[in-house]
Enzyme design. Structure first.
Site, PDB file in Angstrom:
ATOM      1  N   GLY A 219       0.814  -1.205   0.000  1.00 49.88           N
ATOM      2  CA  GLY A 219       0.000   0.000   0.000  1.00 49.88           C
ATOM      3  C   GLY A 219       0.851   1.260   0.000  1.00 49.88           C
ATOM      4  CB  SER A 220       0.054   4.665   1.138  1.00 48.94           C
ATOM      5  OG  SER A 220      -1.075   4.809   0.301  1.00 48.94           O
ATOM      6  CB  THR A 221       4.256   1.536   3.669  1.00 43.63           C
ATOM      7  OG1 THR A 221       4.069   0.284   3.002  1.00 43.63           O
ATOM      8  CG2 THR A 221       3.287   1.657   4.839  1.00 43.63           C
ATOM      9  CG  PHE A 222       6.214   0.592  -2.776  1.00 40.74           C
ATOM     10  CD1 PHE A 222       7.202  -0.352  -2.527  1.00 40.74           C
ATOM     11  CD2 PHE A 222       6.212   1.238  -4.008  1.00 40.74           C
ATOM     12  CE1 PHE A 222       8.170  -0.642  -3.489  1.00 40.74           C
ATOM     13  CE2 PHE A 222       7.167   0.949  -4.966  1.00 40.74           C
ATOM     14  CZ  PHE A 222       8.149   0.003  -4.706  1.00 40.74           C
ATOM     15  CE  LYS A 223       0.442   6.458  -2.065  1.00 47.61           C
ATOM     16  NZ  LYS A 223      -0.765   7.078  -1.479  1.00 47.61           N
TER      17      LYS A 223
END
Length: 492
Positions: free
Chosen positions: A218-222
């Site tokens: 999810g957005s942690t990969f951003k």
């Protein structure tokens, strides 16, 4: 000698020669295979003929041995707070073998390791019982307990690392299991072991989620996407990105929006896009950088590796985290941690740790020392740099952005008074058409004057929380906060 007797003599000589050849073949060529054959009961009898050495956390053993009666095995393994430590110890069972540290360091723990030859010789000459050595871990008992308690009744996992060295501080899973329940060979042990198998328990309590389960990050990969953007030189921390909201996914008629339709996401800078977790900015960035550059950056952080990167001497072998080779629309989605993008909790702790350590990613390891029965150190792990996924300058920019996330953005529940904390929330879609409850993520680090002593990744698979209330900031960040506080309390 007449002819018939000569033939008999030659035949008998050939039989003796064949017997000698076979005997030498068994002793010299097949010896190791026979020794390790699962059906060779003598090996197991010898393994459990004396107490095993122990696995040590914070100077105290979390394992033990006890005498048993009624079978060939004299001792069986015991565990202190087995469910808490199972992701670390694994199990050593008379009936079902061994896993994790119990398996990987079995020769040290039994005393059979070649490096303990001197100790065995002394024991033999003095008539003492053979003793096993100890495995001294890097784990922090307070951090482990904080992770376990923080997960509560939720299904999920926590991984915590010291960014400066790569030492693993916590690995926690829920649900878990107690290895003591099947350490023997009786019917109760067999029933306990079988009840834990996935076919009998869909919750799969024996799955090591922190190391072996991959999830869409999810957005942690951003954070990885932002690192790729900054490293390319095409993006700056506080320069607007000229991104439409919603963003039309390339080669499709599908528009990608932002959770909560946050107005700041239109044309947001990298810092603001991380602050409010803007899908549009990072999907566009991933598309513009292209799949090759994105994959290259992800691999610097540890994705797509055969995970010997998981340890110094392979006490930890996580499942490989994957950044896929994808087409344009899928690459845009992979850049926000969706599509075929998959990561273990340990992998995402590695991402946070690299940023916290000014761009330097250290190789994770879980065993500090192997110690002989006489307390001599047999082996000492030395920290090792794995890669430099992002420059020191850009890592410090990412730190600024992650600290903005915690101080003034979606990660405010991870804030610790008087401590600098950087973090990133994530809520990852799960199931076809996102029909299942999403995964709640939070990755973070805490900093002191001596650098960052802890980076954490938390994923919550499921809980009693209503679907609309599932978010990384609500479910995962408070758990990460408690783990960071536990580590920081021990540094004071």
């Amino acid at each position: 000698m007449n002819k018939p007797l000569r033939r008999i003599a030659i035949f008998c000589g050939l039989l003796v020669l064949a017997l000698l050849i076979r005997d030498n073949w068994v002793q010299l060529v097949q010896a190791e295979d026979l020794k390790t054959d699962s059906k060779n009961r003598r090996v197991d009898i010898a393994r459990y003929a004396q107490p095993r050495g122990n696995i040590i956390v914070d100077g105290k053993s979390i394992t033990g041995s006890t005498v048993v009666n009624g079978n060939d095995f004299k001792y069986k393994r015991t565990y202190k707070n087995g469910k808490l430590w199972a992701p670390v110890t694994g199990f050593a069972s008379q009936g079902f073998g061994a896993t994790q540290l119990e398996s990987l360091y079995d020769p040290i723990l039994t005393g059979d390791d070649d490096r303990l030859f001197f100790n065995r010789t002394i024991d033999m000459l003095t008539g003492k019982q053979q003793k096993g050595g100890n495995v001294v871990t890097t784990l922090n008992s307070k951090a482990q307990k904080a992770a376990w308690d923080g997960l509560g009744d939720a299904k999920g996992a926590v991984a915590a690392i010291d960014p400066r060295s790569g030492a693993i501080l916590a690995l926690a899973n829920k649900p878990s299991y107690d290895p003591s329940k099947f350490a023997g060979v009786g019917k109760k042990d067999s029933d306990a072991f079988n009840s834990l198998q996935k076919k009998n328990d869909p919750e799969d309590p024996m799955l090591n989620r922190a190391l072996r389960q991959t999830y869409p990050p999810g957005s942690t990969f951003k954070i990885v996407t932002a690192a790729a953007g900054l490293e390319s030189g095409e993006y700056d921390l506080d320069k607007k990105t000229q991104t439409e909201d919603p963003y039309r996914l390339p080669q499709t008629t599908n528009d990608l929006g932002n959770d909560g339709n946050h107005p700041a996401c239109k044309n947001a800078s990298v810092r603001v896009a991380l602050q409010w977790s803007c899908n549009t900015v990072f999907a566009k960035m991933s598309h513009e950088l292209g799949n090759e550059k994105m994959m290259e950056e992800a691999e610097k952080f540890g994705f797509n590796r055969d995970q010997d990167s998981g340890s110094q001497d392979t006490p930890v072998r996580p499942a490989p985290s994957l950044y896929p080779k994808d087409n344009q629309p899928q690459n845009a989605l992979a850049g926000i941690g969706q599509a075929s993008n998959q990561a273990t909790p340990l992998q995402m702790a590695m991402v946070a740790s690299a940023v916290a350590n000014d761009g330097k990613l250290m190789k994770p390891y879980m065993v500090d020392q192997l110690v002989a029965p006489n307390l001599n150190v047999v082996e000492q792990t030395k920290p090792k740099e794995l890669s430099q996924p992002v420059s020191s300058e850009n890592a410090q920019k990412l730190q600024q952005a992650m600290e903005t996330v915690v101080n003034d953005g979606t990660g405010s529940t991870g804030k610790i008074p008087g401590v600098t904390v950087g973090g990133k929330t994530g809520t990852a879609q799960h199931g076809e058409n996102n029909e299942e409850n999403p995964y709640a993520w939070f990755i973070s680090y805490a900093k002191t004057d001596d650098g960052s002593p802890v980076a954490v990744a938390v994923v919550v698979e499921s809980s009693d929380t209503l679907r609309d209330d599932i978010a990384g900031g609500k479910l995962a960040a408070p758990i990460a906060k408690s783990v960071m506080e536990a580590v920081l309390d021990g540094k004071q």
